[in-house]
Write a protein that holds these residues in place. Structure first.
Motif, PDB file in Angstrom:
ATOM      1  N   ILE A  32       0.801  -1.293   0.114  1.00 27.33           N
ATOM      2  CA  ILE A  32      -0.004   0.018  -0.069  1.00 27.33           C
ATOM      3  C   ILE A  32       0.997   1.095  -0.049  1.00 27.33           C
ATOM      4  N   GLY A  33       2.177   1.376  -0.400  1.00 33.49           N
ATOM      5  CA  GLY A  33       2.964   2.365  -0.601  1.00 33.49           C
ATOM      6  C   GLY A  33       4.042   2.507   0.137  1.00 33.49           C
ATOM      7  N   ALA A  34       4.526   2.079   1.357  1.00 35.57           N
ATOM      8  CA  ALA A  34       5.592   2.139   2.294  1.00 35.57           C
ATOM      9  C   ALA A  34       6.885   2.073   1.263  1.00 35.57           C
ATOM     10  N   GLU A  35       7.793   2.850   1.431  1.00 39.18           N
ATOM     11  CA  GLU A  35       8.921   2.788   0.670  1.00 39.18           C
ATOM     12  C   GLU A  35      10.219   2.375   1.408  1.00 39.18           C
ATOM     13  N   VAL A  36      10.787   1.285   1.153  1.00 40.26           N
ATOM     14  CA  VAL A  36      11.802   0.853   1.714  1.00 40.26           C
ATOM     15  C   VAL A  36      12.868   0.015   0.582  1.00 40.26           C
ATOM     16  N   GLN A  37      14.180   0.275   1.255  1.00 41.92           N
ATOM     17  CA  GLN A  37      15.185  -0.728   0.163  1.00 41.92           C
ATOM     18  C   GLN A  37      15.273  -2.191   0.118  1.00 41.92           C
ATOM     19  N   ASN A  38      15.169  -2.425   1.588  1.00 44.43           N
ATOM     20  CA  ASN A  38      15.352  -3.934   1.805  1.00 44.43           C
ATOM     21  C   ASN A  38      14.193  -4.368   2.851  1.00 44.43           C
ATOM     22  N   LEU A  39      13.855  -5.674   2.501  1.00 41.84           N
ATOM     23  CA  LEU A  39      12.741  -6.253   3.396  1.00 41.84           C
ATOM     24  C   LEU A  39      13.549  -7.338   3.989  1.00 41.84           C
ATOM     25  N   VAL A  40      13.514  -7.897   5.254  1.00 34.20           N
ATOM     26  CA  VAL A  40      14.171  -9.051   5.811  1.00 34.20           C
ATOM     27  C   VAL A  40      13.026  -9.580   6.562  1.00 34.20           C
ATOM     28  N   LEU A  41      12.694 -10.719   5.998  1.00 32.58           N
ATOM     29  CA  LEU A  41      11.460 -11.455   6.488  1.00 32.58           C
ATOM     30  C   LEU A  41      11.809 -12.796   7.258  1.00 32.58           C
ATOM     31  N   ILE A  42      11.667 -12.643   8.513  1.00 27.79           N
ATOM     32  CA  ILE A  42      12.052 -13.835   9.479  1.00 27.79           C
ATOM     33  C   ILE A  42      10.808 -14.748   9.814  1.00 27.79           C
ATOM     34  N   ALA A  43      10.936 -15.857   9.179  1.00 24.93           N
ATOM     35  CA  ALA A  43       9.715 -16.813   9.503  1.00 24.93           C
ATOM     36  C   ALA A  43       8.486 -16.262   9.079  1.00 24.93           C
TER      37      ALA A  43
END
Length: 259
Positions: free
Chosen positions: A138-149
């Motif tokens: 829905i539009g959040a701007e980030v460069q990196n996503l780290v998804l744990i479990a």
């Protein structure tokens, strides 16, 4: 007069509340003066910040947890001088909201990113991964996503299947699904990780463990192989929550983010 099926479906949805411990005085990771509350679409969100800069990392906890789960990760970041942003999802910790439907959690993360940005990286655990991915959708701007479990949807897992295993009647399940969709505009089963992440232009790191029974590794491995710009960290021994506490996992995440 409300029919019995609707009453039971509403009761079922009302039970979908977190039971996270409250953030009692003195239990927050950062001092009280570092806290502020971010207004959002559904409720305000408590956040704690240490440091400023474009390389800020936002930590997002999982279900029945709070920002304190990040005590190992966040403290290590602070020791190295990197800006840290912590938050409590709706209905958790210091939040005054009663419910934490995943679309509401995603909206809260999006509001925090908008108010506190720029955010370079989101590190999320379990249900927090749903919130983070929704925020990006829905539009959040980030460069990196780290998804744990991350809690990925598979044919043999999911809310409806779990309700059936607990003996809930099909009519009640269907009515609850309809009510959830009418209330939130989304599917009760959760976030479509693959569809959203395929459109994400930044880097993705997925983390899973062979011994995590809550969020099994095979679907995480499959998702990693299907997505561009995605790296996978696998562990053999750590349990579900331990993945968000182990400094060895943090070291591997930091190494990938630095390369």
């Amino acid at each position: 007069m409300t029919d019995d099926i609707t009453v039971r479906a509403r009761k079922l949805l009302n039970e979908m509340r977190p039971f996270a411990p409250s953030a009692a005085p003195g239990q927050n990771l950062l001092p009280p003066e570092t806290r502020r509350d971010i207004d959002g679409d559904f409720a305000s969100t408590p956040v704690w910040r240490a440091g400023n800069g474009p390389d800020t990392t936002l930590f997002v906890h999982g279900w029945d947890d709070s920002h304190r789960v990040w005590r190992s990760f966040a403290m290590r970041y602070l020791q190295t001088g990197r800006p840290v942003l912590l938050m409590d999802l709706p209905g958790h910790g210091a939040s005054k909201a009663e419910h934490c439907l995943w679309p509401y959690a995603g909206a809260a993360v999006r509001s925090v990113c908008d108010a506190e940005g720029p955010i370079e990286t989101i590190i999320a655990h379990s249900f927090g991964c749903e919130a983070a991915v929704r925020a990006v959708e829905i539009g959040a701007e980030v460069q990196n996503l780290v998804l744990i479990a991350p809690p990925l949807r598979t044919p043999d897992r999911g809310w409806a299947r779990r309700m059936r295993s607990e003996g809930i009647e099909e009519a009640v399940i269907h009515k609850a699904q309809d009510l959830f969709r009418a209330h939130s505009g989304a599917d009760i089963e959760g976030q479509n990780f693959r569809g959203t992440l395929e459109a994400f232009n930044g880097r993705i790191i997925l983390v899973g463990s062979e011994t995590d029974e809550d969020c099994p590794l095979p679907p995480i491995r499959d998702l990693a192989s299907a997505l561009p710009n995605t790296q996978l960290i696998e562990d053999d021994d750590l349990g579900h929550r331990d993945l968000a506490l182990d400094l060895g996992i943090l070291s591997r995440i930091s190494h990938l983010l630095a390369t």
